[in-house]
Design a protein around this motif. Structure first.
Motif, PDB file in Angstrom:
ATOM      1  N   ARG A 133      27.975  22.833  36.091  1.00 42.05           N
ATOM      2  CA  ARG A 133      28.503  23.234  37.236  1.00 42.05           C
ATOM      3  C   ARG A 133      29.114  22.454  38.147  1.00 42.05           C
ATOM      4  O   ARG A 133      30.021  22.638  38.988  1.00 42.05           O
ATOM      5  CB  ARG A 133      27.519  24.322  37.821  1.00 42.05           C
ATOM      6  CG  ARG A 133      28.301  25.221  39.019  1.00 42.05           C
ATOM      7  CD  ARG A 133      29.229  26.236  38.761  1.00 42.05           C
ATOM      8  NE  ARG A 133      28.377  27.412  38.005  1.00 42.05           N
ATOM      9  CZ  ARG A 133      29.387  28.408  37.932  1.00 42.05           C
ATOM     10  NH1 ARG A 133      30.507  28.627  38.258  1.00 42.05           N
ATOM     11  NH2 ARG A 133      28.671  29.420  36.869  1.00 42.05           N
ATOM     12  N   GLU A 134      28.213  21.202  38.297  1.00 33.17           N
ATOM     13  CA  GLU A 134      28.542  20.247  39.370  1.00 33.17           C
ATOM     14  C   GLU A 134      29.729  19.402  38.769  1.00 33.17           C
ATOM     15  O   GLU A 134      30.447  19.041  39.652  1.00 33.17           O
ATOM     16  CB  GLU A 134      27.392  19.361  39.240  1.00 33.17           C
ATOM     17  CG  GLU A 134      26.177  19.592  39.946  1.00 33.17           C
ATOM     18  CD  GLU A 134      25.267  20.630  38.987  1.00 33.17           C
ATOM     19  OE1 GLU A 134      25.594  20.796  37.796  1.00 33.17           O
ATOM     20  OE2 GLU A 134      24.388  21.087  39.345  1.00 33.17           O
ATOM     21  N   LEU A 135      30.141  19.631  37.579  1.00 32.02           N
ATOM     22  CA  LEU A 135      31.475  18.987  37.220  1.00 32.02           C
ATOM     23  C   LEU A 135      32.797  20.235  37.370  1.00 32.02           C
ATOM     24  O   LEU A 135      33.937  19.885  36.859  1.00 32.02           O
ATOM     25  CB  LEU A 135      31.738  18.318  35.851  1.00 32.02           C
ATOM     26  CG  LEU A 135      30.384  17.194  35.701  1.00 32.02           C
ATOM     27  CD1 LEU A 135      30.546  16.621  34.235  1.00 32.02           C
ATOM     28  CD2 LEU A 135      30.724  16.039  36.771  1.00 32.02           C
ATOM     29  N   GLY A 136      32.554  21.353  37.687  1.00 32.72           N
ATOM     30  CA  GLY A 136      33.355  22.271  37.903  1.00 32.72           C
ATOM     31  C   GLY A 136      33.548  23.124  36.505  1.00 32.72           C
ATOM     32  O   GLY A 136      34.465  23.855  36.394  1.00 32.72           O
ATOM     33  N   GLU A 137      32.457  22.690  35.642  1.00 27.93           N
ATOM     34  CA  GLU A 137      32.601  23.693  34.390  1.00 27.93           C
ATOM     35  C   GLU A 137      31.536  24.854  34.478  1.00 27.93           C
ATOM     36  O   GLU A 137      30.692  24.790  35.242  1.00 27.93           O
ATOM     37  CB  GLU A 137      32.144  22.776  33.273  1.00 27.93           C
ATOM     38  CG  GLU A 137      32.884  21.662  33.065  1.00 27.93           C
ATOM     39  CD  GLU A 137      32.253  20.426  32.064  1.00 27.93           C
ATOM     40  OE1 GLU A 137      32.873  19.578  31.856  1.00 27.93           O
ATOM     41  OE2 GLU A 137      30.944  20.790  31.638  1.00 27.93           O
ATOM     42  N   PHE A 138      31.889  26.025  33.867  1.00 28.95           N
ATOM     43  CA  PHE A 138      31.210  27.241  34.068  1.00 28.95           C
ATOM     44  C   PHE A 138      31.695  28.225  32.741  1.00 28.95           C
ATOM     45  O   PHE A 138      32.756  28.074  32.105  1.00 28.95           O
ATOM     46  CB  PHE A 138      31.179  27.903  35.311  1.00 28.95           C
ATOM     47  CG  PHE A 138      32.697  28.301  35.587  1.00 28.95           C
ATOM     48  CD1 PHE A 138      33.191  29.467  35.250  1.00 28.95           C
ATOM     49  CD2 PHE A 138      33.399  27.379  36.387  1.00 28.95           C
ATOM     50  CE1 PHE A 138      34.507  29.860  35.461  1.00 28.95           C
ATOM     51  CE2 PHE A 138      34.902  27.849  36.867  1.00 28.95           C
ATOM     52  CZ  PHE A 138      35.264  29.118  36.248  1.00 28.95           C
TER      53      PHE A 138
END
Length: 417
Positions: A78-83
């Protein structure tokens, strides 16, 4: 790919797969012993570099939600914009369930807009195939398309079950038929037909506009194949993109496992010596939940006559934790923690997790759901009328399906000595 958002439609009821979908959504049905159906589209996404995923659920979603948490959360940061977000029906605009594929996306339009994507890829969560979506997205952008549709070459009879695309030499879509009785073939091959795979790439702004317009029409089915796509062909830039199979074999492999028969046949494909669907491909791995279980075990190997006691499995897939204890298995798929007891024979069967087959049982062309215990000396799959009388689901071809939670206790005349 960071400007791409993926929406997976995983809310199908799967009524034609009952009783396997009695307690779970169709994408959550086990497949190939270790996998769930949804694992194939999710593996395609991950292998394609698509790491922003909304999974839209609806019917009986608990099993699917649990599987996503166990198998897939750790692949996204999530911290890298992934989800990967599991999104149940929000009922933002009405009190109804989703009315169609387009309505499902429309009711989640705020979640899509929040990510500010350039393109939105819409996928079904209930097909078995391997595909890299990146070339399709690149083609979509190169052609400055409003919609790009993934297409599959099929026969005339198969075409009658799909939406059929007509395209010119530049892949511009010029016609569309929804499940036609008389499908139109491709210009270069009169025996080939281009079927829509239900894979779409949309320009995001164009998608919002079309969904909002469609929502205002009361007589619409609010479906991409029936409404959005046909209405857009003559007005906007709609292109087709031929399916590129990552199995890299002679024939492209794509299966809709929407019926018991189709599900059984696709599973049996896996036990071929050289299956079209390659699960042993390190270049395009299919990921799944890997439970912490011991390796499969085969015990007893005595010789001799009708009392031979030998644990063996031929032309079969056997998952971890399974024990074949003095029984014989042929052309079958055994899920995790399955137990086959002595002198039992299992042929052309699919056994889900934690199924136990008692001593001297005989099973042929049977699908057994999770946790079912088959009493000793039971025969299933040899007499369709007897199997129906026991309350089992029996297909036209004689496949027997035993539902999850089924309590098997037969009278003496129903048990084979």
């Amino acid at each position: 790919m960071r400007e791409t958002l993926t929406v997976i439609l995983a809310g199908g009821r799967g009524s034609r797969l009952e009783p396997l979908t009695r307690d779970r959504a169709k994408p959550a049905v086990p497949f190939g012993g270790l996998y769930r159906i949804v694992d194939f589209v999710l593996s395609n996404c991950l292998n394609s570099g698509m790491r922003k995923i909304l999974l839209l659920t609806q019917y009986k979603a608990q099993s699917l939600d649990r599987h996503i948490n166990l198998a897939w959360r750790n692949y996204f940061c999530r911290e890298l914009g992934e989800f990967i977000d599991v999104v149940p029906p929000q009922q933002r605009f009405a009190d109804n369930w989703y009315q169609g594929t387009a309505d499902a996306v429309y009711q989640n339009i705020y979640a899509i807009e929040r990510e500010k994507p350039r393109d939105v890829v819409i996928l079904g969560g209930d097909h078995i195939y391997k595909m890299n979506y990146q070339p399709m997205i690149e083609f979509h952008r190169k052609m400055d398309a409003d919609i790009t549709i993934g297409t599959l070459r099929v026969s005339r009879e198969e075409a009658k079950q799909f939406g059929v695309i007509q395209a010119d030499v530049d892949h511009r879509v010029v016609g569309f038929q929804e499940k036609p009785e008389n499908p139109i073939s491709t210009p270069e091959d009169p025996d080939a037909y281009m079927a829509s795979m239900g894979i779409y790439v949309f320009n995001a702004r164009f998608l919002y506009e079309q969904l909002c317009d469609d929502a205002t029409f009361e007589d619409s089915d609010h479906d991409f194949g029936k409404n959005i796509i046909p209405d857009a062909i003559n007005k906007y830039k709609v292109f087709s993109f031929p399916f590129m199979d990552e199995n890299r074999k002679g024939d492209a492999y794509w299966r809709d496992v929407g019926t018991i028969e189709a599900y059984f046949e696709a599973t049996m494909d896996l036990i071929d010596v050289d299956p079209q669907l390659n699960l042993y491909d390190n270049q395009w791995p299919i990921r799944a939940h890997q439970p912490m279980l011991p390796p499969p075990k085969f015990v007893f190997g005595s010789e001799g006559g009708p009392t031979t006691r030998r644990g063996e499995a031929l032309d079969s897939i056997v998952c971890q934790g399974a024990i074949v204890s003095g029984g014989s298995v042929a052309r079958s798929v055994l899920g995790p923690n399955v137990r086959i007891n002595s002198y039992a024979t299992v042929e052309d069967c699919i056994l889900f997790d934690e199924v136990e087959v008692g001593r001297r049982c005989r099973l042929r062309r049977v699908i057994v759901d999770k946790g079912v215990r088959i009493p000793p000396e039971t025969e299933i799959g040899y007499d369709p009328d007897a199997d129906r009388a026991r309350g089992f689901t029996v297909t036209e071809s004689g496949l027997v399906v035993i539902a999850r939670g089924e309590e098997l206790s037969f009278s003496p005349d129903q048990i084979i000595a």
